[in-house]
Design a protein around this motif. Structure first.
Motif, PDB file in Angstrom:
ATOM      1  N   TYR A 186      47.773  45.721  32.509  1.00 31.07           N
ATOM      2  CA  TYR A 186      46.719  45.605  33.522  1.00 31.07           C
ATOM      3  C   TYR A 186      46.403  44.140  33.797  1.00 31.07           C
ATOM      4  N   TRP A 187      46.198  43.365  32.741  1.00 34.00           N
ATOM      5  CA  TRP A 187      45.831  41.967  32.929  1.00 34.00           C
ATOM      6  C   TRP A 187      47.007  41.135  33.421  1.00 34.00           C
ATOM      7  N   GLY A 188      48.221  41.506  33.011  1.00 29.22           N
ATOM      8  CA  GLY A 188      49.388  40.811  33.538  1.00 29.22           C
ATOM      9  C   GLY A 188      49.500  40.993  35.039  1.00 29.22           C
ATOM     10  N   LEU A 242      49.262  47.939  42.671  1.00 33.05           N
ATOM     11  CA  LEU A 242      49.575  49.345  42.404  1.00 33.05           C
ATOM     12  C   LEU A 242      49.807  49.582  40.912  1.00 33.05           C
ATOM     13  N   ILE A 243      50.392  48.596  40.237  1.00 35.69           N
ATOM     14  CA  ILE A 243      50.546  48.701  38.779  1.00 35.69           C
ATOM     15  C   ILE A 243      49.172  48.762  38.117  1.00 35.69           C
ATOM     16  N   GLN A 244      48.249  47.930  38.605  1.00 38.12           N
ATOM     17  CA  GLN A 244      46.878  47.985  38.081  1.00 38.12           C
ATOM     18  C   GLN A 244      46.276  49.364  38.262  1.00 38.12           C
ATOM     19  N   ALA A 245      46.436  49.920  39.454  1.00 36.90           N
ATOM     20  CA  ALA A 245      45.895  51.255  39.718  1.00 36.90           C
ATOM     21  C   ALA A 245      46.496  52.278  38.767  1.00 36.90           C
ATOM     22  N   ALA A 246      47.808  52.177  38.528  1.00 38.04           N
ATOM     23  CA  ALA A 246      48.489  53.136  37.649  1.00 38.04           C
ATOM     24  C   ALA A 246      48.003  53.035  36.207  1.00 38.04           C
ATOM     25  N   GLY A 266      35.459  50.247  36.339  1.00 33.76           N
ATOM     26  CA  GLY A 266      36.641  50.502  35.532  1.00 33.76           C
ATOM     27  C   GLY A 266      36.897  49.428  34.497  1.00 33.76           C
ATOM     28  N   GLU A 267      37.300  48.270  34.967  1.00 30.37           N
ATOM     29  CA  GLU A 267      37.649  47.164  34.067  1.00 30.37           C
ATOM     30  C   GLU A 267      36.506  46.788  33.131  1.00 30.37           C
ATOM     31  N   SER A 268      35.280  46.793  33.642  1.00 31.49           N
ATOM     32  CA  SER A 268      34.129  46.345  32.863  1.00 31.49           C
ATOM     33  C   SER A 268      33.817  47.243  31.673  1.00 31.49           C
TER      34      SER A 268
END
Length: 211
Positions: free
Chosen positions: A131-133, A101-105, A46-48
């Protein structure tokens, strides 16, 4: 009173308490390793591939460079709220789970953009910054929290094992994502593959939050 207890009761209690403590510790370690394993897959698939995604949307090479750097800087500023948030929630654990969970969202709008084939630059920057926060905000709180769970004599071995599994699953997710995108490019369905990868990343981060 002491005389009312069955013979051996006092001696058995410390042993039972120690066995229960070891059982809880093993469970905590297994869940933490599960968290790290799923987190690694999320990063790998995902992130990559966020930069590759904005390029696939036609947002330009310059913007692809910005999406890799500017959100990290903004995220590092957002993590400054972590101490106040932990104080407000009265728990390192609650803050870590909330951030994960915020990252997942954050992957949900990326999936939608991949499905519709469109996303504005502003929206992409906002999502990446949040996401990074959330990612950077979990770090100090997670370190403090896990430090209270894993006994000092076990930490070096445990965290080495956990880091090794995280790296392996990150590599696995990265390779699986790369091969999938290559296959999607050949068939003309690369955006659909991005949607699938972000969906997998969302599920993995949700699973790691549950762990």
């Amino acid at each position: 009173t002491q005389s009312d207890r069955p013979p051996g009761h006092a001696a058995a209690n410390p042993e039972a308490s120690e066995a229960a403590g070891e059982s809880v510790l093993r469970r905590d370690q297994q869940l933490s390793i599960g968290d790290g394993t799923l987190y690694g897959v999320m990063v790998g698939c995902g992130e990559s591939y966020l930069q590759a995604f904005v390029l696939a949307l036609g947002l330009g090479e310059v913007f692809a460079g910005l999406i890799a750097t500017l959100p990290v800087m903004v995220g590092s500023l957002l993590q400054l709220i972590s101490p106040r948030a932990i104080k407000l929630l009265h728990s390192h654990k609650r803050w870590v789970v909330t951030c994960s969970l915020i990252q997942a969202a954050c992957f949900l709008p990326l999936m939608a953009a991949a499905f519709y084939g469109h996303m504005t630059r502003t929206t992409a920057l906002v999502i990446a910054s949040i996401y990074w926060g959330a990612s950077l905000g979990t770090g100090p709180a997670w370190n403090t929290w896990l430090g209270t769970i894993i006994p000092r004599p076990l930490r070096a071995r445990f965290f080495a094992q956990r880091s090794r599994l995280c790296q392996i699953t990150t590599l696995f997710g990265f390779l699986a994502g790369g091969f999938s995108l290559q296959a999607g490019k050949l068939s003309g369905d690369s955006l659909d593959i991005f949607a699938i990868l972000f969906g997998v990343a969302c599920l993995c981060r949700t699973g790691s939050s549950l762990c």
